[in-house]
Design a protein around this motif. Sequence first.
Motif, short mmCIF file in Angstrom:
data_model
loop_
_atom_site.label_atom_id
_atom_site.label_comp_id
_atom_site.label_asym_id
_atom_site.label_seq_id
_atom_site.Cartn_x
_atom_site.Cartn_y
_atom_site.Cartn_z
N VAL A 196 17.49 -56.24 -7.86
CA VAL A 196 18.55 -57.20 -8.16
C VAL A 196 19.28 -56.79 -9.43
O VAL A 196 20.52 -56.91 -9.52
N ALA A 197 18.54 -56.29 -10.42
CA ALA A 197 19.16 -55.87 -11.67
C ALA A 197 20.13 -54.71 -11.46
O ALA A 197 21.23 -54.70 -12.02
N TRP A 198 19.74 -53.72 -10.65
CA TRP A 198 20.63 -52.60 -10.37
C TRP A 198 21.85 -53.05 -9.58
O TRP A 198 22.94 -52.48 -9.69
N CYS A 199 21.68 -54.10 -8.78
CA CYS A 199 22.77 -54.59 -7.95
C CYS A 199 23.82 -55.33 -8.78
O CYS A 199 25.02 -55.25 -8.48
N GLN A 200 23.40 -56.05 -9.80
CA GLN A 200 24.35 -56.91 -10.51
C GLN A 200 25.57 -56.17 -11.06
O GLN A 200 26.71 -56.61 -10.84
N PRO A 201 25.41 -55.04 -11.77
CA PRO A 201 26.62 -54.37 -12.27
C PRO A 201 27.52 -53.85 -11.15
O PRO A 201 28.74 -53.73 -11.34
N GLN A 202 26.95 -53.58 -9.98
CA GLN A 202 27.78 -53.16 -8.86
C GLN A 202 28.67 -54.31 -8.38
O GLN A 202 29.87 -54.13 -8.14
N LEU A 203 28.10 -55.49 -8.26
CA LEU A 203 28.87 -56.66 -7.86
C LEU A 203 29.96 -56.98 -8.89
O LEU A 203 31.11 -57.29 -8.53
N TYR A 288 30.72 -54.82 1.08
CA TYR A 288 29.73 -54.32 0.12
C TYR A 288 29.13 -55.48 -0.66
O TYR A 288 27.91 -55.54 -0.89
N LEU A 289 29.96 -56.44 -1.06
CA LEU A 289 29.48 -57.61 -1.80
C LEU A 289 28.58 -58.48 -0.92
O LEU A 289 27.47 -58.86 -1.32
N VAL A 290 29.05 -58.81 0.27
CA VAL A 290 28.31 -59.70 1.17
C VAL A 290 26.94 -59.11 1.52
O VAL A 290 25.91 -59.80 1.48
N LEU A 291 26.92 -57.83 1.85
CA LEU A 291 25.66 -57.20 2.26
C LEU A 291 24.72 -57.00 1.08
O LEU A 291 23.51 -57.16 1.22
N SER A 292 25.26 -56.68 -0.09
CA SER A 292 24.42 -56.53 -1.28
C SER A 292 23.75 -57.85 -1.64
O SER A 292 22.56 -57.89 -1.98
N GLU A 293 24.50 -58.94 -1.56
CA GLU A 293 23.91 -60.23 -1.89
C GLU A 293 22.92 -60.68 -0.82
O GLU A 293 21.93 -61.36 -1.13
#
Length: 385
Positions: A196-203, A288-293
């Motif tokens: 989740v931490a790696w994902c946050q800056p991507q979002l 990308y946003l929808v699938l990452s979340e």
Amino acid sequence: MTATPTRGAGAVWRPGDPVGDRRFVDLGDLRLERGGVLPGVRLAYETWGTLSPSGDNAVLVEHALTGDSHVVGEAGPGHPTPGWWPGLVGPGAPLDTDRLFVVAANVLGGCQGSTGPSSDAPDGRPWGGRFPFLTIRDQVAAEAALADALGIRRWHLVLGGSMGGMRTLEWATSEPERVERALVLAASAAASADQVAWCQPQLLAIRHDPDYQGGDYYGTGRAPLTGLGIARRIAHTTYRHEEELDDRFGRRPRVGEDPLGGGGRYDIESYLDHHATKLARRFDANSYLVLSEAMNSHDVGRGRGGVDAALRAYPGVLHVAGVRTDRLYPLRLSEEIARARPGTGLSVIESAHGHDGFLVELDQVGRVVQEVLSATVPSRCGTVG
């Protein structure tokens, strides 16, 4: 010097575009885990082989975050890229289409033919920023409806890696009597804090791009491709192993460029720019946003008494495979699944490529697939009425 993707709406499949090998099924309204209904759901899918008269030879292949239904095959009209798991599906392949009927769907929320943010809402405008929050369970619920539409009561095997591994494990825990065998590659039972931490800056990179426009950028001639490219650079770094990157690129400057105060790039920067540009040409930032979340939401134990209880309720064959050098989904997460459920098989994929090893090490993956297909299904794995 930074490679900047061409401005535009990004690559999304829209009705009227070349279909390629895609097929489509309209599933009607889908009730979502967090409440509400997503109306008029459509899934795009591809198949290989022939479904047996008894329907007992069906295999579901689940793609990862930026994949789609095109598991094998050439790029061309209707398919922006070649198949992402070449050699795994076909006559004589580990998923032998002389015996098996293989199905792969573009995930709900995607951008290659299935209902997602770039699809039209009931008012005729693209969903854009209005698209509802999805969970992995919602995606599996849509795939279960697809299976019903295809006349598949139970899967002989469900398999996938990364986000596809999440959906595979969710199939085993939400539809346990419909899955004889499940192969989970490079995934976890629940998204970890590190993931989740790696994902946050991507979002944040996408949402803070001025061209994001609250997600309603379709038809404006602008799209958050800079933010999407930054997100891809972050993600791709986590997909590969640091020793591999050091061995391949070291501190070499890009030929003809000077990174020491001259605005030039190192080779590793050029490599990341290349992958960012490639993704911007074929993928939609909103998806990308929808699938990452959705990946962040992954937890097979939610509402089921915890992960251990959820896994132990699955009566079929469960096998997990981790990549030894994976730093995003480290091997320990596969080992935790195996420890949580007695009888779970565990394989280790040896690779210099990190998380992407499940896509690269095709010989090893193929052997694991064959091992799982040859496993005897416990007699307590009941029938579907």
